[in-house]
Design a protein around this motif. Structure first.
Motif: not given
Length: 306
Positions: A148-163, A237-248
């Protein structure tokens, strides 16, 4: 009913580097087309041959339905892991991937051509293949998921420390929950167990994900389908997010979005994997028919002109 041919491990040399993957071919006939499957992070092409659950395997299902299916290990994974430092340039990764496809398929019949299916981090490579100035337009189409283009808030917090060496607390919950969506023990069966879980270039790739996907998507000129899992926990994962990716995909002739019910982030390993693969192969078949019709129409026009 047969679960399909057992995939064969393949290793080939491309520009002096061993490139690997799994190959499954139809048993008794020329293929309809070739599906090239591209895995995400921390795994290999084995992701598409669900260990211990052959019914959920894309490789076996595709071959049983008449497709040749090639699940490549991305550059820097599998046999090429020791050469990961050579793949920092995305153009190099793209050329090596096309080289591996050509070397593994050899003189095998490719049917109507290549269709690319990619998961998660593999989406970048799939879009690189589709945006290639020479070979990209020859693809039948592209299927992407787990991105996708934008991570969910909880996911972004977890993934910020991934390597590439650190697996942060909470990552398993993002990728493998709800647990009832997956066969027992499947996460450990497909995960890279020794050494870095991903090549070094993946860090920069993830950090610049939205900009990279946006730039590549605009150069894709073949049909695209974007599948979102019902229980996706990483990406918006909402409809707006799907549409945002499709529009690319401004240059693609056909762009679709769909949801896979009862699916989690790792669609090709869940209990609904067969359902997802069937829908993806149905899209591949539509792309094949589209290409065949376009070719026939071009031939007819040429014949009339002569």
């Amino acid at each position: 009913m047969s679960e399909g041919p057992v995939p064969t491990p393949r290793v080939v040399l491309v520009d002096g580097v061993p490139m690997s993957g799994l190959l499954a071919c139809p048993a008794d006939a020329a293929p309809t087309a070739v599906v090239v499957a591209i895995h995400g992070g921390a795994t290999t092409g084995a992701y598409f041959d669900c260990p211990g659950h052959p019914r959920l395997s894309l490789l076996r299902l595709g071959a049983r339905l008449g497709y040749t299916v090639l699940a490549l290990d991305r550059p820097g994974f599998g046999s090429s892991a020791l050469y990961a430092e050579e793949f920092t340039d995305p153009a190099r990764r793209t050329e090596m991937t096309y080289g591996a496809i050509d070397a593994i398929l050899g003189d095998r019949d490719r049917g109507a051509g290549l269709f690319v299916l990619a998961h998660s981090n593999g989406t970048e490579l799939a879009l690189q293949l589709a945006a290639h100035p020479d070979r990209g337009r020859q693809l039948l189409g592209v299927e992407i998921s787990g991105t996708g283009l934008n991570q969910q808030e909880a996911a972004a917090a977890v993934l910020s420390s991934a390597s590439i060496t650190n697996v942060p607390t909470g990552l398993r919950e993002l990728l493998w929950e709800p647990a009832e969506l997956y066969p027992d023990g499947i996460a450990g069966a497909v995960r890279i167990k020794a050494g870095p879980i991903s090549p070094g270039y993946e860090g920069g790739l993830v950090a610049n994900w939205a900009a990279t996907v946006t730039e590549l998507a605009a150069r894709v000129r073949v049909p695209v389908r974007y599948t979102m899992a019902e229980f996706e926990r990483v990406w918006a994962a909402d409809d707006a997010a799907l549409g945002e990716v499709a529009a690319l995909f401004t240059a693609a002739p056909d762009v679709r979005t769909t949801r896979q019910l009862n699916g989690g982030h790792n669609l090709s390993l869940g209990h609904t994997a067969a359902a997802y693969h069937l829908s993806a192969l149905a899209f591949a078949e539509e792309c094949r028919v589209r290409r065949t019709s376009e070719t026939r129409a071009t031939t007819d026009v040429t014949m009339e002109a002569n």
